[in-house]
Design an enzyme around this catalytic site. Structure first.
Site, mmCIF file in Angstrom:
data_model
loop_
_atom_site.group_PDB
_atom_site.id
_atom_site.type_symbol
_atom_site.label_atom_id
_atom_site.label_comp_id
_atom_site.label_asym_id
_atom_site.label_seq_id
_atom_site.Cartn_x
_atom_site.Cartn_y
_atom_site.Cartn_z
ATOM 1 C CB SER A 12 -0.948 0.012 1.207
ATOM 2 O OG SER A 12 -0.216 -0.022 2.423
ATOM 3 C CG ASN A 59 7.555 -4.981 0.305
ATOM 4 O OD1 ASN A 59 8.716 -4.593 0.190
ATOM 5 N ND2 ASN A 59 6.591 -4.189 0.764
ATOM 6 C CE1 TYR A 86 13.616 -4.294 9.142
ATOM 7 C CE2 TYR A 86 15.990 -4.027 8.904
ATOM 8 C CZ TYR A 86 14.723 -4.010 8.357
ATOM 9 O OH TYR A 86 14.571 -3.729 7.029
#
Length: 250
Positions: free
Chosen positions: A16, A91, A157
């Protein structure tokens, strides 16, 4: 329009905004029909309209990518709309800058759920159909932080992205004999909403660390993703390709 992906039925998670949006548009410009995904339906509706204006088909699924049910909905949407699943682009993901001392167990679990477990969930849902087809392509979005320590990324991360790199290799090894290719893309510093909030001093420091002396653009990552999904990369399997202007080389 090159249409390297004409007739391709593709799922792009986290599409998006940002890099994911650029990937979805690049796929559409190259002829792919799409299932796009994000958490905000209004943003997905706007992107859907833009993609359809390019002359390809597009449906969307809104939901938490860390939820196994969302992965099933994405696979079902692609099969219902197009009768096949040619490409999956994993993604979707989140970032954090917390130090190890600041990082809570809950934040650790949340990062791994969204960034790593979601890739496992989506692959589990699409691979059975790809095995039936004896063809398919999976592109996982990783990061240079998954290959080396990074001062601007939390340990959670980096670990989540290192896990993606390892998962990419293991899946590639298992699935290549069945005509399914799996690769990953490892972006470095990319011009995004987050990077636009940097101080001028920090921005200059980052630019000095990049041999090309510029930040990457979303289309730089999207172009590599299109390449990996197309027949131009038909003999590339199990790679985690750096897209970082030379900041990290291996």
């Amino acid at each position: 329009m090159a249409e390297l992906l004409k007739g391709n039925a593709a799922i792009v998670t986290g599409s998006s905004r940002g890099i994911g949006r650029e990937i979805a548009l690049a796929f559409a410009r190259n002829g792919a029909d799409l299932i796009i995904h994000g958490t905000r339906a209004e943003a997905l509706e706007a992107l859907q309209a833009e993609i359809r204006s390019l002359g390809v088909r597009c449906e969307y699924v809104a939901g938490d990518i860390g939820d196994q049910a969302t992965a099933r909905r994405l696979a079902d949407a692609c099969l219902n709309a197009y009768g096949k699943i040619d490409t999956l682009v994993n993604n979707a993901g989140v970032n954090s800058r917390r130090t190890f001392a600041e990082l809570s167990p809950e934040e650790w679990d949340g990062m791994l759920r969204v960034n790593l477990s979601s890739v496992f969930y989506t692959c589990k849902c699409v691979v059975p159909r790809m095995l039936e087809q004896k063809s398919g392509c999976i592109v996982n979005m990783s990061s240079s932080a998954g290959k080396t320590a990074h001062p601007n990324a939390a340990v959670s991360y980096g670990v989540s992205k290192a896990g993606i790199n390892s998962l990419t290799q293991k899946l590639a090894y298992d699935l290549a004999p069945h005509g399914i290719r799996v690769n990953a893309v490892c972006p470095g510093p990319i011009e995004t909403d987050m990077s636009r909030q940097w101080t001028p001093e920090y921005r200059e420091k980052v630019l000095e660390s990049i041999p090309l002396r510029r930040l990457g653009r979303g289309e730089d990552v999207a172009n590599v993703t299109v390449f990996l999904a197309s027949e131009l990369s038909a003999f590339i399997v199990g790679e985690s390709i750096n897209v970082n202007g030379g900041k990290y080389m291996n």
